[in-house]
Write a protein that holds these residues in place. Structure first.
Motif, PDB file in Angstrom:
ATOM      1  N   GLN A   1      -5.060   4.935  -6.584  1.00  0.00           N
ATOM      2  CA  GLN A   1      -4.647   4.561  -5.238  1.00  0.00           C
ATOM      3  C   GLN A   1      -5.359   3.279  -4.799  1.00  0.00           C
ATOM      4  O   GLN A   1      -6.503   3.029  -5.183  1.00  0.00           O
ATOM      5  CB  GLN A   1      -4.949   5.687  -4.259  1.00  0.00           C
ATOM      6  CG  GLN A   1      -4.163   6.960  -4.538  1.00  0.00           C
ATOM      7  CD  GLN A   1      -2.665   6.699  -4.511  1.00  0.00           C
ATOM      8  OE1 GLN A   1      -2.137   6.141  -3.556  1.00  0.00           O
ATOM      9  NE2 GLN A   1      -1.968   7.132  -5.554  1.00  0.00           N
TER      10      GLN A   1
ATOM     11  N   ARG B   1      -4.496  -2.325  -9.714  1.00  0.00           N
ATOM     12  CA  ARG B   1      -4.920  -1.566  -8.534  1.00  0.00           C
ATOM     13  C   ARG B   1      -5.569  -2.507  -7.526  1.00  0.00           C
ATOM     14  O   ARG B   1      -6.557  -3.170  -7.848  1.00  0.00           O
ATOM     15  CB  ARG B   1      -5.924  -0.487  -8.928  1.00  0.00           C
ATOM     16  CG  ARG B   1      -6.530   0.267  -7.741  1.00  0.00           C
ATOM     17  CD  ARG B   1      -7.541   1.280  -8.236  1.00  0.00           C
ATOM     18  NE  ARG B   1      -8.111   2.041  -7.148  1.00  0.00           N
ATOM     19  CZ  ARG B   1      -9.361   1.882  -6.683  1.00  0.00           C
ATOM     20  NH1 ARG B   1     -10.145   0.951  -7.208  1.00  0.00           N
ATOM     21  NH2 ARG B   1      -9.815   2.633  -5.699  1.00  0.00           N
TER      22      ARG B   1
ATOM     23  N   GLU C   1      -7.461   0.419  -2.858  1.00  0.00           N
ATOM     24  CA  GLU C   1      -8.556   0.339  -1.901  1.00  0.00           C
ATOM     25  C   GLU C   1      -8.102  -0.423  -0.662  1.00  0.00           C
ATOM     26  O   GLU C   1      -7.147  -1.202  -0.715  1.00  0.00           O
ATOM     27  CB  GLU C   1      -9.753  -0.393  -2.509  1.00  0.00           C
ATOM     28  CG  GLU C   1     -10.481   0.370  -3.581  1.00  0.00           C
ATOM     29  CD  GLU C   1     -11.739  -0.351  -4.047  1.00  0.00           C
ATOM     30  OE1 GLU C   1     -12.419   0.201  -4.921  1.00  0.00           O
ATOM     31  OE2 GLU C   1     -12.025  -1.452  -3.548  1.00  0.00           O
ATOM     32  N   GLU C   2      -8.802  -0.216   0.427  1.00  0.00           N
ATOM     33  CA  GLU C   2      -8.599  -1.055   1.611  1.00  0.00           C
ATOM     34  C   GLU C   2      -9.347  -2.355   1.385  1.00  0.00           C
ATOM     35  O   GLU C   2     -10.561  -2.346   1.137  1.00  0.00           O
ATOM     36  CB  GLU C   2      -9.107  -0.347   2.862  1.00  0.00           C
ATOM     37  CG  GLU C   2      -8.880  -1.144   4.140  1.00  0.00           C
ATOM     38  CD  GLU C   2      -9.329  -0.397   5.375  1.00  0.00           C
ATOM     39  OE1 GLU C   2      -9.388  -1.038   6.449  1.00  0.00           O
ATOM     40  OE2 GLU C   2      -9.632   0.802   5.261  1.00  0.00           O
ATOM     41  N   ILE C   3      -8.633  -3.471   1.442  1.00  0.00           N
ATOM     42  CA  ILE C   3      -9.263  -4.751   1.146  1.00  0.00           C
ATOM     43  C   ILE C   3      -9.304  -5.642   2.374  1.00  0.00           C
ATOM     44  O   ILE C   3      -8.577  -5.427   3.334  1.00  0.00           O
ATOM     45  CB  ILE C   3      -8.543  -5.474  -0.013  1.00  0.00           C
ATOM     46  CG1 ILE C   3      -7.105  -5.810   0.371  1.00  0.00           C
ATOM     47  CG2 ILE C   3      -8.580  -4.640  -1.284  1.00  0.00           C
ATOM     48  CD1 ILE C   3      -6.380  -6.596  -0.694  1.00  0.00           C
TER      49      ILE C   3
ATOM     50  N   THR D   1      -8.064  -3.917  -5.242  1.00  0.00           N
ATOM     51  CA  THR D   1      -9.493  -3.614  -5.248  1.00  0.00           C
ATOM     52  C   THR D   1     -10.242  -4.607  -4.376  1.00  0.00           C
ATOM     53  O   THR D   1      -9.972  -5.812  -4.429  1.00  0.00           O
ATOM     54  CB  THR D   1     -10.035  -3.664  -6.692  1.00  0.00           C
ATOM     55  OG1 THR D   1      -9.295  -2.749  -7.512  1.00  0.00           O
ATOM     56  CG2 THR D   1     -11.511  -3.294  -6.748  1.00  0.00           C
ATOM     57  N   GLN D   2     -11.176  -4.112  -3.583  1.00  0.00           N
ATOM     58  CA  GLN D   2     -11.950  -4.967  -2.685  1.00  0.00           C
ATOM     59  C   GLN D   2     -12.832  -5.927  -3.476  1.00  0.00           C
ATOM     60  O   GLN D   2     -13.486  -5.550  -4.440  1.00  0.00           O
ATOM     61  CB  GLN D   2     -12.819  -4.092  -1.772  1.00  0.00           C
ATOM     62  CG  GLN D   2     -13.809  -4.843  -0.919  1.00  0.00           C
ATOM     63  CD  GLN D   2     -13.172  -5.490   0.296  1.00  0.00           C
ATOM     64  OE1 GLN D   2     -12.046  -5.972   0.237  1.00  0.00           O
ATOM     65  NE2 GLN D   2     -13.867  -5.491   1.406  1.00  0.00           N
TER      66      GLN D   2
ATOM     67  N   GLY E   1      -9.156  -9.421  -1.905  1.00  0.00           N
ATOM     68  CA  GLY E   1      -9.249  -8.467  -3.000  1.00  0.00           C
ATOM     69  C   GLY E   1      -8.565  -9.013  -4.235  1.00  0.00           C
ATOM     70  O   GLY E   1      -8.136 -10.162  -4.275  1.00  0.00           O
TER      71      GLY E   1
ATOM     72  N   PRO F   1      -8.201   7.520  -8.413  1.00  0.00           N
ATOM     73  CA  PRO F   1      -8.584   6.142  -8.745  1.00  0.00           C
ATOM     74  C   PRO F   1      -7.418   5.168  -8.841  1.00  0.00           C
ATOM     75  O   PRO F   1      -7.637   3.954  -8.832  1.00  0.00           O
ATOM     76  CB  PRO F   1      -9.275   6.287 -10.106  1.00  0.00           C
ATOM     77  CG  PRO F   1      -9.802   7.685 -10.114  1.00  0.00           C
ATOM     78  CD  PRO F   1      -8.753   8.482  -9.399  1.00  0.00           C
TER      79      PRO F   1
ATOM     80  N   THR G   1       0.811  -1.213   0.000  1.00  0.00           N
ATOM     81  CA  THR G   1       0.000   0.000   0.000  1.00  0.00           C
ATOM     82  C   THR G   1       0.844   1.262   0.000  1.00  0.00           C
ATOM     83  O   THR G   1       0.348   2.344   0.247  1.00  0.00           O
ATOM     84  CB  THR G   1      -0.917   0.025   1.233  1.00  0.00           C
ATOM     85  OG1 THR G   1      -0.106  -0.102   2.415  1.00  0.00           O
ATOM     86  CG2 THR G   1      -1.907  -1.112   1.204  1.00  0.00           C
TER      87      THR G   1
END
Length: 220
Positions: free
Chosen positions: A39, A154, A41-43, A156-157, A131, A37, A20
Motif C-alpha cells: 500500500q 510503491r 505511503e503518504e508522501i 514511498t516518502q 516521494g 507493504p 492512492t
C-alpha cells in the motif's frame, strides 16, 4: 505489466502525486497484514521547481515522457534520482495490481520527444511530490489476479536530508533543433537531434525545509 516505475502525469511539464486508489474488481487481499507493504505511503510535502533560463541563447534538455517533461533530477543523500517520468501504461503501482482481477496493461500510443528546446527568458514549472516509486515484487498471495504478479512501484516518502535539483543542459544542437515555443518559452523536438556542450545547473535544498526553489540556466 508495463512500466512499473513511474507516477501518474498532470498537465505538462509538471509531475503529480502518485495515485492512492484503484477500482476493486477482483478478490483483493488488502486486508491481509502481509500485503500491507504494497500500500502507498503518504508522501510530501512536495517541491515546486521553477526552471528559469537567464542566458542569451537557446539550450536543449532531454525529455522524459510524451508530454515533453524535462529530464530534471532530484538527487537524494544516497545519490539516487527520485524524479520519475510519467508512464504511458497502467496499472503500474503496487496497490493497483492488488485490487484487480486481471492485469492486462493499457498503454497510450505516444512518442517521447528527442529533446526539449528552452528559449532565453523561459520559465518552466515542475512539481516533485516529495516521494518516489520504490521497486517491489508482487506475489500471488497479495495479487491473485491474472497477470498481476511481478514488479511494481510503491509510492514511498523521500527521507530527510540534503538534496539537489539538477538539469543536464546542452548548449549545442545538431539536427532538427527548431520548434515553435509555448508561451512559457519551451517546445518539444520530435525529430532526431545530437546534443553537445553540456553543463549541469543545480540548486541545493533540504528536506524537510524548502517547498519552492528556482533552478537557473545561464550562459555556458
Amino acid at each position: 505489466m508495463g512500466d512499473s516505475t513511474t507516477a501518474d502525469p498532470t498537465v505538462a511539464p509538471t509531475t503529480a502525486d502518485p495515485t492512492t486508489g484503484a477500482t476493486s474488481t477482483g478478490e483483493a487481499t488488502t486486508g491481509d497484514p502481509a500485503c500491507a507493504p504494497y500500500q502507498p505511503e503518504e508522501i510530501g510535502p512536495g517541491l515546486d521547481v521553477t526552471i528559469r533560463h537567464e542566458g542569451d541563447a537557446p539550450v536543449w534538455v532531454r525529455a522524459l515522457d510524451c508530454s515533453g517533461l524535462v529530464d530534471l533530477d532530484i538527487v537524494d543523500p544516497l545519490v539516487r534520482d527520485l524524479f520519475t517520468p510519467a508512464g504511458n501504461c497502467s496499472p503500474a503501482q503496487c496497490h493497483e495490481f492488488v485490487e484487480l482481477a486481471a492485469c492486462e496493461p493499457a498503454c497510450d500510443d505516444c512518442v517521447v520527444p528527442w529533446a526539449v528546446r528552452i528559449e532565453p527568458g523561459a520559465s518552466i514549472p515542475v512539481h516533485w511530490p516529495g516521494g518516489f516509486l520504490a521497486s517491489m515484487t508482487l506475489t500471488a498471495e497479495c495479487a491473485p489476479g491474472e497477470g498481476c504478479q511481478g514488479s511494481c512501484g510503491r509510492p514511498t516518502q523521500a527521507p530527510p536530508g540534503p538534496y539537489s535539483a539538477e538539469l543536464r543542459t546542452f548548449h549545442t544542437c545538431t539536427g532538427a533543433c527548431e520548434c515553435d515555443p509555448t508561451p512559457n518559452g519551451w517546445c518539444p523536438l520530435f525529430e532526431p537531434v545530437v546534443l553537445e556542450d553540456v553543463t549541469l545547473p543545480f540548486t541545493a535544498f533540504k528536506r524537510p525545509g524548502e517547498t519552492a526553489i528556482e533552478l537557473v540556466i545561464g550562459a555556458q
